[in-house]
Design an enzyme around this catalytic site. Structure first.
Site, short mmCIF file in Angstrom:
data_model
loop_
_atom_site.label_atom_id
_atom_site.label_comp_id
_atom_site.label_asym_id
_atom_site.label_seq_id
_atom_site.Cartn_x
_atom_site.Cartn_y
_atom_site.Cartn_z
N HIS A 1 0.85 -1.19 0.00
CA HIS A 1 0.00 0.00 0.00
C HIS A 1 0.89 1.24 0.00
CE1 HIS A 1 -2.87 3.02 1.29
NE2 HIS A 1 -3.81 2.19 0.92
N GLU B 1 -3.93 2.05 -7.14
CA GLU B 1 -4.30 3.16 -6.27
C GLU B 1 -3.38 4.35 -6.57
OE1 GLU B 1 -6.64 1.82 -2.50
OE2 GLU B 1 -4.53 2.04 -2.03
P1 13P Z 1 -9.69 6.26 0.51
O1 13P Z 1 -10.83 5.47 -0.05
O2 13P Z 1 -9.94 6.80 1.89
O3 13P Z 1 -9.20 7.29 -0.45
O4 13P Z 1 -8.47 5.22 0.70
C1 13P Z 1 -8.08 4.47 -0.37
C2 13P Z 1 -7.09 3.48 0.11
O5 13P Z 1 -5.96 3.82 0.38
C3 13P Z 1 -7.55 2.09 0.26
O6 13P Z 1 -6.48 1.23 0.45
#
Ligand code: 13P
Length: 256
Positions: free
Chosen positions: A93, A165
């Site tokens: 992450h 992400e």
């Molecule tokens: P948010 O949905 O709060 O932007 O977070 C995304 C995230 O990092 C999920 O792993």
């Protein structure tokens, strides 16, 4: 392929709060066969929640894990210790990469250790705002993808999930900092292209690709209909019962 709805609770909820929240989600959630609902509570809550969760409705994920099984690694919890407690683990992450300085080498070892322990890694990749501004997105995606999957053989590729992400779209409140379906589609194509180059089209096509970054009930439908997106990784909205359930219902609706 199933649609994956994964709630990353990050550093939120005490064990007691997590247990109450899990109870509420389970009460409001039918068992959907084609939507795989997963939540990732804090490490401390995983063991008690594993006794509470109804695995027909929902699975658990770890937010992290360590690649060595045992030894002198103060403060760490191994994937071998998590085995049987979780079905999935979020690995790489951006908060692990940038706050805790995890690099692709370490992430690759974690991915390998998760697979070895029959835990499905959800490998997170994504460019920062400045990397995007400098036109480096495709290089970053390729490096993080190939770096993280370094030790995953052809035979094990079907045990891996990729989450795109974009770092700039995480926890965003401004509309200008939300990823558009077109931006996501472009990167999903890149991910598929890279996977295909290494593993061939047949294996690459079987890898679920999730999107994460400020997903909420009003954008979930649009994100889930981006070609090649097989699910969502959700932070903030997964902490709010009505929003999380709404997103799961959207996933169900979009599929049928
Ligand atoms: P948010 O949905 O709060 O932007 O977070 C995304 C995230 O990092 C999920 O792993």
């Amino acid at each position: 392929m199933k649609t994956y709805i994964v709630g990353n609770w990050k550093l939120n909820f005490t064990v007691g709060e997590a247990s109450i929240y899990l109870h509420k989600i389970l009460k409001n959630l039918p068992a959907y066969r084609d939507v795989e609902v997963v939540v990732a509570p804090s490490l401390l809550a995983l063991q008690p929640l594993s006794l509470q969760v109804d695995r027909r409705k929902m699975k658990l994920a770890a937010q992290n894990g360590f690649y060595r099984d045992y030894g002198a690694f103060t403060g760490e919890v191994s994937f071998s210790q998590l085995r049987g407690i979780v079905d999935y683990a979020i690995i790489g992450h951006s908060e692990r990469r940038y706050v805790f300085r995890e690099d692709d080498k370490m992430i690759a070892k974690k991915v390998e250790a998760a697979v070895r322990n029959r835990i499905t890694p959800i490998l997170c990749i994504g460019e920062t705002e400045s990397e995007r501004a400098f036109g480096e997105t495709s290089d970053v995606i390729r490096d993080q993808l190939m770096g993280g999957l370094r030790d995953v053989s052809d035979d094990d590729l079907d045990k891996v999930i990729i989450a795109y992400e974009p770092v700039w779209a995480i926890s965003s409140t401004k509309a200008s900092k939300l990823a558009t379906p077109d931006e996501i589609s472009e990167v999903v194509k890149l991910i598929k292209k890279n996977l295909t180059e290494i593993y061939g089209a047949k294996l690459a096509d079987e890898v679920p690709i999730l999107f994460g970054g400020s997903v909420n009930p009003s954008n979930a439908g649009a994100y889930l209909t981006v070609p090649g997106v097989n699910g969502l990784l959700i932070g903030g909205a997964s902490l709010i019962l009505s929003e999380f359930i709404d997103i799961i219902d959207t996933a169900k609706r979009v599929r049928s």
